[in-house]
Design a protein around this motif. Sequence first.
Motif, PDB file in Angstrom:
ATOM      1  N   SER A 118      22.512  -9.570  14.277  1.00  0.00           N
ATOM      2  CA  SER A 118      21.509  -9.952  13.265  1.00  0.00           C
ATOM      3  C   SER A 118      22.132 -10.410  11.954  1.00  0.00           C
ATOM      4  CB  SER A 118      20.560  -8.763  13.016  1.00  0.00           C
ATOM      5  OG  SER A 118      19.920  -8.364  14.201  1.00  0.00           O
ATOM      6  N   ASN A 147      19.970 -11.179  17.904  1.00  0.00           N
ATOM      7  CA  ASN A 147      19.046 -11.447  16.799  1.00  0.00           C
ATOM      8  C   ASN A 147      17.667 -10.913  17.143  1.00  0.00           C
ATOM      9  OD1 ASN A 147      20.830 -12.776  15.069  1.00  0.00           O
ATOM     10  ND2 ASN A 147      20.436 -14.760  16.019  1.00  0.00           N
ATOM     11  N   THR A 148      16.930 -10.498  16.147  1.00  0.00           N
ATOM     12  CA  THR A 148      15.543 -10.094  16.348  1.00  0.00           C
ATOM     13  C   THR A 148      14.682 -11.356  16.372  1.00  0.00           C
ATOM     14  OG1 THR A 148      15.888  -8.005  15.200  1.00  0.00           O
ATOM     15  CG2 THR A 148      13.618  -8.753  15.432  1.00  0.00           C
TER      16      THR A 148
END
Length: 216
Positions: A118, A147-148
């Motif tokens: 992230s 990554n979100t």
Amino acid sequence: MNKRQEKSSTEDHYRSVAEKFDYFYQEYYEGHIPVFMKWLDLKPSNIVADIGSGTGFIAEQLYELSGLNNPVWCVDPSAEMQETAWQRTGLYPVQKTAEEFVSDPEISQVFDRIICASATHHFIDPDAVFKGIVRSLRPGGFFIQVNTVAVGHPMFKSAEKICSTCRKNVVKPTPRLLQEMNLQGKISHQEVTTSTMTVTKSKLYEMFRCRYYELV
């Protein structure tokens, strides 16, 4: 916002949250650990780098769970974050930006695995960073970023819209960016569901006040 202003804003943000960084992010990062453990397939002899490593929370977990023989290189430009990293087990903190780190010819074909949790949206020059990452990998090595892409709680929906609006002209979605760069090697994209992040209401409000999400 130009690149210099964005860098300054990022530095100010993480300087302000450094003292409570692990407190804020613990549940979030704990959800990353199983993903990395599954896909990294770490061997004790592997040399690993974590770019945008923060306080080294994830790197320490990988080091201990995988029984690595070598410390994990923790690359982060924040002196405040690195103060905590130096106190952890099995880490080699490197206080540099991603751009500075990957431009060093001394790390050419050094790493078996490179991770980024992230943090790719903070790359000032993503093209240079990703190309540098490829150069720094040994034959057979690979890079994994997490990554979100979605947060289930409705309180985050407005923040996601704002973030998308602010970031869309800064950094393209990474899979598309990597495809356009024509990098050597295989590029794959996998969406996974991490464990549920559970925090108390009081902690959530404190996270908002301290800008746990930079744009909240």
